[in-house]
Design an enzyme around this catalytic site. Sequence first.
Site, PDB file in Angstrom:
ATOM      1  CG  HIS A 292      -0.425   2.099   6.552  1.00  0.00           C
ATOM      2  ND1 HIS A 292      -1.229   1.278   5.806  1.00  0.00           N
ATOM      3  CD2 HIS A 292       0.711   1.397   6.799  1.00  0.00           C
ATOM      4  CE1 HIS A 292      -0.605   0.121   5.618  1.00  0.00           C
ATOM      5  NE2 HIS A 292       0.577   0.168   6.218  1.00  0.00           N
TER       6      HIS A 292
ATOM      7  CD  GLU B 271       4.517   0.602   4.283  1.00  0.00           C
ATOM      8  OE1 GLU B 271       4.987  -0.401   4.813  1.00  0.00           O
ATOM      9  OE2 GLU B 271       3.425   1.093   4.597  1.00  0.00           O
TER      10      GLU B 271
HETATM   11  P1  PGA Z   1       3.420  -6.145   5.190  1.00  0.00           P
HETATM   12  O1  PGA Z   1       2.784  -4.726   5.597  1.00  0.00           O
HETATM   13  O2  PGA Z   1       4.771  -6.220   5.856  1.00  0.00           O
HETATM   14  O3  PGA Z   1       2.442  -7.134   5.706  1.00  0.00           O
HETATM   15  O4  PGA Z   1       3.544  -6.154   3.709  1.00  0.00           O
HETATM   16  C1  PGA Z   1       3.539  -3.561   5.572  1.00  0.00           C
HETATM   17  C2  PGA Z   1       2.698  -2.398   5.978  1.00  0.00           C
HETATM   18  O5  PGA Z   1       1.492  -2.390   5.689  1.00  0.00           O
HETATM   19  O6  PGA Z   1       3.185  -1.452   6.606  1.00  0.00           O
END
Ligand code: PGA
Length: 225
Positions: free
Chosen positions: A96, A151
Amino acid sequence: MKRLLFIANWKSYKTQKEAREWLAELSIKNQELDDKEVILCPPFTVLATCAESIQEKSLSLTLGAQDISPFDEGKYTGEISAKQIREFATYVIIGHSERRSIFAEDEILIQKKLDQAYHYGLIPILCISGIDQVINQKETIRSQEIIVAFEPLFAIGSGTPDSSQNANHMAEQIKNQLPQATVLYGGSITSENVAQFIEMPAINGVLVGSSSLDPIEFSEIIAHA
Ligand code: PGA
């Protein structure tokens, strides 16, 4: 109909009591899930509580961990090994962006975590913000089962998601590298914007942080997709 994945990432939030309350308030009806799979990634400390509640309530939820030790069981104070995680979880989040940036996780460490996950039969959810992070791990993943969550850094926790076109373009690039990958988009997903990502052809679901903390909002994200 394509199979859709919805992942809740609770990060460092929720006590035992709060986790039980969330599971009591979640309003997903198993029979309405069709081809949807819902994966809950709580902190390690509430994995067992969540497993109990899911069983008690016969919820269609699968558990994932948020991280994994790069090492097998051994003298590694504070680490939780894949062998321990697999008693509770089917999936594990690896790499992550918060781990990469705040805890300085590099590609070598991430590779070790992937190896541990595969060794113990956990399915990795590899989070990436650029295609190089997929290419770097291609040799380790090969043709094994993998979920890749794209992401973009600017979109995480900011309230500003990426465009669905850009996310789809990235999902296509990931599938060019790893044809077997299930590809998710993550970053500021809400019940208002989830549909536009889900309808993109290369996107197989979403990874949800902030909006997953509220069980009603998370239930709506699943319902609106
Ligand atoms: P968020 O986080 O939905 O708060 O943007 C996503 C993540 O960190 O996996």
